[in-house]
Enzyme design. Structure first.
Site, mmCIF file in Angstrom:
data_model
loop_
_atom_site.group_PDB
_atom_site.id
_atom_site.type_symbol
_atom_site.label_atom_id
_atom_site.label_comp_id
_atom_site.label_asym_id
_atom_site.label_seq_id
_atom_site.Cartn_x
_atom_site.Cartn_y
_atom_site.Cartn_z
ATOM 1 N N ARG A 74 -3.521 -3.463 -69.887
ATOM 2 C CA ARG A 74 -2.088 -3.798 -69.991
ATOM 3 C C ARG A 74 -1.929 -5.095 -70.780
ATOM 4 N NH1 ARG A 74 1.287 -4.403 -64.598
ATOM 5 N NH2 ARG A 74 1.492 -2.139 -64.725
ATOM 6 N N ARG A 188 3.014 -12.711 -54.823
ATOM 7 C CA ARG A 188 3.262 -11.305 -55.214
ATOM 8 C C ARG A 188 3.561 -11.278 -56.704
ATOM 9 N NH1 ARG A 188 2.831 -6.224 -54.873
ATOM 10 N NH2 ARG A 188 3.708 -5.011 -53.155
ATOM 11 N N LYS A 189 3.752 -10.073 -57.247
ATOM 12 C CA LYS A 189 4.135 -9.947 -58.660
ATOM 13 C C LYS A 189 5.469 -10.626 -58.912
ATOM 14 C CE LYS A 189 5.805 -6.096 -60.358
ATOM 15 N NZ LYS A 189 6.211 -4.695 -60.651
ATOM 16 N N GLY A 448 7.100 8.144 -60.171
ATOM 17 C CA GLY A 448 6.212 9.025 -59.422
ATOM 18 C C GLY A 448 6.039 8.707 -57.954
ATOM 19 N N CYS A 453 8.510 2.085 -60.599
ATOM 20 C CA CYS A 453 8.208 1.528 -61.927
ATOM 21 C C CYS A 453 9.104 2.133 -63.011
ATOM 22 C CB CYS A 453 6.757 1.787 -62.289
ATOM 23 S SG CYS A 453 5.593 1.169 -61.075
ATOM 24 N N GLY A 454 9.525 3.374 -62.801
ATOM 25 C CA GLY A 454 10.401 4.039 -63.782
ATOM 26 C C GLY A 454 11.873 3.767 -63.528
HETATM 27 FE FE1 SRM Z 1 4.791 -0.836 -61.786
HETATM 28 C C1 SRM Z 1 2.303 -0.993 -59.496
HETATM 29 C C2 SRM Z 1 2.899 0.992 -63.810
HETATM 30 C C3 SRM Z 1 6.994 -1.406 -64.288
HETATM 31 C C4 SRM Z 1 7.085 -1.888 -59.482
HETATM 32 N N1 SRM Z 1 2.902 -0.181 -61.700
HETATM 33 C C5 SRM Z 1 2.023 -0.376 -60.676
HETATM 34 C C6 SRM Z 1 0.629 0.078 -61.065
HETATM 35 C C7 SRM Z 1 -0.108 -1.111 -61.605
HETATM 36 C C8 SRM Z 1 -0.149 0.687 -59.884
HETATM 37 C C9 SRM Z 1 -1.576 1.004 -60.233
HETATM 38 O O1 SRM Z 1 -2.446 0.134 -60.159
HETATM 39 O O2 SRM Z 1 -1.824 2.146 -60.610
HETATM 40 C C10 SRM Z 1 0.971 1.132 -62.145
HETATM 41 C C11 SRM Z 1 -0.056 1.355 -63.232
HETATM 42 C C12 SRM Z 1 -0.109 2.826 -63.615
HETATM 43 C C13 SRM Z 1 -0.681 3.041 -64.969
HETATM 44 O O3 SRM Z 1 -1.868 3.415 -65.083
HETATM 45 O O4 SRM Z 1 0.082 2.942 -65.934
HETATM 46 C C14 SRM Z 1 2.333 0.622 -62.610
HETATM 47 N N2 SRM Z 1 4.862 -0.398 -63.723
HETATM 48 C C15 SRM Z 1 4.042 0.469 -64.354
HETATM 49 C C16 SRM Z 1 4.538 0.792 -65.752
HETATM 50 C C17 SRM Z 1 3.418 1.055 -66.752
HETATM 51 C C18 SRM Z 1 5.486 2.009 -65.669
HETATM 52 C C19 SRM Z 1 5.783 2.631 -67.025
HETATM 53 O O5 SRM Z 1 5.335 3.767 -67.232
HETATM 54 O O6 SRM Z 1 6.420 1.990 -67.861
HETATM 55 C C20 SRM Z 1 5.386 -0.474 -66.016
HETATM 56 C C21 SRM Z 1 4.583 -1.592 -66.600
HETATM 57 C C22 SRM Z 1 5.428 -2.776 -66.955
HETATM 58 C C23 SRM Z 1 4.644 -3.843 -67.673
HETATM 59 O O7 SRM Z 1 4.526 -3.722 -68.892
HETATM 60 O O8 SRM Z 1 4.158 -4.758 -67.012
HETATM 61 C C24 SRM Z 1 5.800 -0.815 -64.585
HETATM 62 N N3 SRM Z 1 6.677 -1.598 -61.889
HETATM 63 C C25 SRM Z 1 7.450 -1.638 -63.005
HETATM 64 C C26 SRM Z 1 8.804 -1.916 -62.641
HETATM 65 C C27 SRM Z 1 9.997 -1.925 -63.598
HETATM 66 C C28 SRM Z 1 10.405 -3.256 -64.117
HETATM 67 O O9 SRM Z 1 9.640 -4.230 -64.070
HETATM 68 O O10 SRM Z 1 11.533 -3.308 -64.584
HETATM 69 C C29 SRM Z 1 8.831 -2.060 -61.260
HETATM 70 C C30 SRM Z 1 10.074 -2.297 -60.372
HETATM 71 C C31 SRM Z 1 10.631 -3.660 -60.563
HETATM 72 C C32 SRM Z 1 9.964 -4.713 -59.744
HETATM 73 O O11 SRM Z 1 8.737 -4.885 -59.830
HETATM 74 O O12 SRM Z 1 10.665 -5.393 -59.002
HETATM 75 C C33 SRM Z 1 7.485 -1.849 -60.801
HETATM 76 N N4 SRM Z 1 4.709 -1.395 -59.833
HETATM 77 C C34 SRM Z 1 5.772 -1.721 -59.063
HETATM 78 C C35 SRM Z 1 5.329 -1.887 -57.709
HETATM 79 C C36 SRM Z 1 6.214 -2.270 -56.487
HETATM 80 C C37 SRM Z 1 6.324 -3.757 -56.399
HETATM 81 C C38 SRM Z 1 6.716 -4.258 -55.044
HETATM 82 O O13 SRM Z 1 7.209 -5.394 -54.951
HETATM 83 O O14 SRM Z 1 6.488 -3.570 -54.045
HETATM 84 C C39 SRM Z 1 3.942 -1.619 -57.713
HETATM 85 C C40 SRM Z 1 2.983 -1.647 -56.510
HETATM 86 C C41 SRM Z 1 2.637 -3.024 -56.084
HETATM 87 O O15 SRM Z 1 2.826 -4.008 -56.807
HETATM 88 O O16 SRM Z 1 2.133 -3.107 -54.965
HETATM 89 C C42 SRM Z 1 3.592 -1.307 -59.069
HETATM 90 FE FE1 SF4 Z 2 4.333 4.881 -58.585
HETATM 91 FE FE2 SF4 Z 2 4.475 3.064 -60.524
HETATM 92 FE FE3 SF4 Z 2 2.417 4.719 -60.372
HETATM 93 FE FE4 SF4 Z 2 4.807 5.607 -61.142
HETATM 94 S S1 SF4 Z 2 3.483 4.145 -62.238
HETATM 95 S S2 SF4 Z 2 3.459 6.608 -59.720
HETATM 96 S S3 SF4 Z 2 6.141 4.425 -59.776
HETATM 97 S S4 SF4 Z 2 2.993 3.095 -58.936
#
Ligand code: SRM
Ligand code: SF4
Length: 522
Positions: A74, A188-189, A448, A453-454
């Site tokens: 990333r 946290r993030k 998903g 994240c979406g």
């Molecule tokens: Fe996300 C965790 C993908 C935007 C909330 N997110 C993950 C992980 C890293 C989980 C994992 O290790 O597999 C996913 C990686 C999957 C992969 O292989 O791609 C993942 N998040 C994504 C992306 C790639 C979705 C996409 O297809 O675009 C986005 C990457 C953004 C970036 O460039 O950094 C992405 N994630 C978001 C957003 C949207 C935003 O930022 O506007 C959110 C909701 C907003 C927020 O964070 O407040 C989001 N992701 C989460 C969470 C829930 C956070 C929480 O506070 O509980 C997780 C799980 C966690 O952190 O425990 C998570």
């Molecule tokens: Fe869940 Fe984020 Fe993975 Fe999508 S990319 S399946 S919302 S953790």
């Protein structure tokens, strides 16, 4: 000995530390940076499990349980802006992995590379350094990619060109991409967005810190700066829009300093207990907004100006930036290309780099809708640009339902996923586009699992992956959200249907689109 209440509170927090805190206390995530050569030699199978699946994320290196040995990398792409040179380097990296190599434009206008082998990481990082790229602190308890309007510096309706500020904030947090121990152990993030236009192009309200343009005295002749919002976030347990901090800051280094101060207050006071209660909003509620604001002021050593009574966001909804648009620079245009669900391959990346060089100034921009923009195309080159094969592939005027589609990664690569998202979302949108006429874009967002994240809550129709039972079997399903509004009167959508089996979605959506969005059968 009498123990003061604050010490008691600290002890309570200490006692309840979650498992992530334990491993961070043993060894900071950033520490694995100096072990990369050793890891590359050992091979991923021999690496300590916490380093492999946890700490490497501090460097943007994500072990994928779904595809063991094929890592996701990333990046950080401040403001979603990159040069053709950088895009070509990323394409070369992905190309090396043949069928495993691909990339995704993310919902934070960023790029993730796939299929990457750990043994190549030291060399990849050396090439990043030469090219001015970094993936540092892009995962886990760090600040994510910092977003800004994808048409900053070129849009006619711009108020503040925020590109320089976004880079400064990123450089402060990551120590110019080298890694910065000051901010690698947040509770946290953390998400930051800096909007500079009259439309909220980046969903700033769902960030932990959002900067929204505002005139100091709500009078357009007065100084232009930002109102600051705090605490927006999505999580499986809770989703909230950011709330006003009651602070206005000028559009200068004060933006960097208030980010530093908020991050410091969060780092030093945020709960490190239950992981579902550790985002910034929980701390703001625990302290109370006034005390939180006072702590930020104390950290900055200044008195913050109160917020301007009104912000300068005037646009309802938001542009998707697709198609041809005149820039504020006379004779120049930007063209938004539709990249279905943001998924691209090395060849596409090379082509985007070529288009940017041949027709523009070598710059490429990414959007939170997972699309790409080629800016700075002169009027005289526009016709030839529009005839190019990649512009036919990545349409400038896609059908309405495909046009506004956004999707998270889903089960193809993400272990949290309860359903497959990207391919299903695209196939369904194309099918509905072929059977229905809709005279307005309908923003459909897929995610998903409940991590969101979406961003299904910002969509006209949002889909959140779950499971349902159908005919005695467990099947992939979605909760459906509706009513998400973006722009001036942004509001989060609400769940309107539970556990709809994905195999029934075509008919459910046909009805929804007909009843609520005026769709008619073709
Ligand atoms: Fe996300 C965790 C993908 C935007 C909330 N997110 C993950 C992980 C890293 C989980 C994992 O290790 O597999 C996913 C990686 C999957 C992969 O292989 O791609 C993942 N998040 C994504 C992306 C790639 C979705 C996409 O297809 O675009 C986005 C990457 C953004 C970036 O460039 O950094 C992405 N994630 C978001 C957003 C949207 C935003 O930022 O506007 C959110 C909701 C907003 C927020 O964070 O407040 C989001 N992701 C989460 C969470 C829930 C956070 C929480 O506070 O509980 C997780 C799980 C966690 O952190 O425990 C998570
Ligand atoms: Fe869940 Fe984020 Fe993975 Fe999508 S990319 S399946 S919302 S953790």
């Amino acid at each position: 000995m009498v123990t003061s209440p604050s010490v008691l509170k600290t002890e309570k927090k200490e006692a309840k530390k979650n498992k992530f805190e334990k491993y961070k206390a043993e060894k900071d995530g950033l520490a694995v940076k100096s072990e990369l050569d050793k890891f590359a030699e050992m091979g991923w199978e021999a690496i300590d499990k916490t380093d492999l699946t946890g700490r490497l994320k501090w460097l943007g290196v994500f072990y994928r349980e779904v595809t063991p040995g094929k890592f996701m990398l990333r990046m950080r792409m401040p403001h979603g802006v990159l040069s053709s040179h950088k895009m070509r380097l990323l394409a070369e990296i992905v190309q090396r992995y043949g069928d495993d190599g691909c990339a995704d434009i993310t919902t934070r206008q960023n790029l993730q590379l796939r299929g990457v082998r750990l043994e190549d990481i030291p060399d990849i990082f050396r090439r990043f350094e030469q090219a001015g790229l970094t993936s540092m602190q892009s995962g886990m308890d760090n600040v994510r990619n910092i977003t800004g309007s994808p048409v900053a510096g070129i849009a006619a309706n711009e108020l503040i060109d925020t590109q320089g500020l976004v880079i400064k904030v990123q450089d402060m947090i990551t120590n110019n991409g080298e890694g910065n121990y000051d901010f690698t152990n947040l509770p946290r993030k953390f998400n930051i967005a800096i909007e500079g236009s009259r439309e909220d192009s980046i969903h700033s309200e769902i960030n932990d810190i959002a900067f929204i343009p505002a005139f100091k005295d709500s009078d357009e002749s007065s100084e232009l700066g930002f109102n600051v919002l705090v605490g927006g976030f999505f999580s499986a347990r809770r989703c909230d829009s950011a709330i006003p901090l009651n602070a206005w800051v000028p559009a200068d280094d004060t933006v960097v300093e208030i980010c530093r101060a908020i991050l410091t207050v969060f780092r030093d006071n945020g709960s490190r207990g239950n992981r579902q209660q550790t985002r910034l909003m929980w701390l703001i509620e625990e302290m109370g907004l006034d005390a939180f604001r006072a702590a930020v002021e104390a950290q900055m050593g200044i008195t913050l100006s109160p917020a301007a009574p009104e912000d300068a966001i005037t646009e309802e909804g938001k542009s998707d930036h697709l198609g041809v648009h005149s820039q504020k620079q006379p004779g120049l245009n930007y063209v938004g290309l539709h990249i279905p669900v943001g998924h691209i391959f090395a060849d596409d990346m090379f082509e985007l780099a070529r288009l940017a060089e041949v027709y523009g100034n070598g710059e490429i921009r990414l959007t939170v809708e997972q699309n790409a923009i080629i800016p700075n195309i002169p009027d005289s080159r526009l016709e030839a640009f529009l005839q190019e094969a990649p512009v036919q592939k990545f349409s400038i005027n896609p059908a309405p339902l495909s046009r506004s589609l956004v999707s998270c990664t889903g089960s193809r690569f993400c272990n949290f996923a309860l359903i497959e998202t990207k391919q299903r979302a695209q196939a369904l949108a194309e099918k509905l586009d072929s059977s229905l006429s809709v005279d307005q874009p309908v923003r459909m967002h897929w995610t998903g699992c409940p991590n969101s994240c979406g961003q299904p809550q910002v969509a006209d129709i949002g889909f959140l992956g779950t499971k349902a039972r159908k005919d005695g079997k467990s099947v992939e399903a979605v909760d459906i959200y509706m009513g998400g509004k973006v722009g001036k009167h942004a509001q989060l959508g609400e769940r309107v249907m539970k556990a709809v089996p994905c195999e029934d979605l075509e008919s459910v959506l046909t009805d929804l689109l007909t009843e609520k969005f005026g769709a008619v059968a073709k």
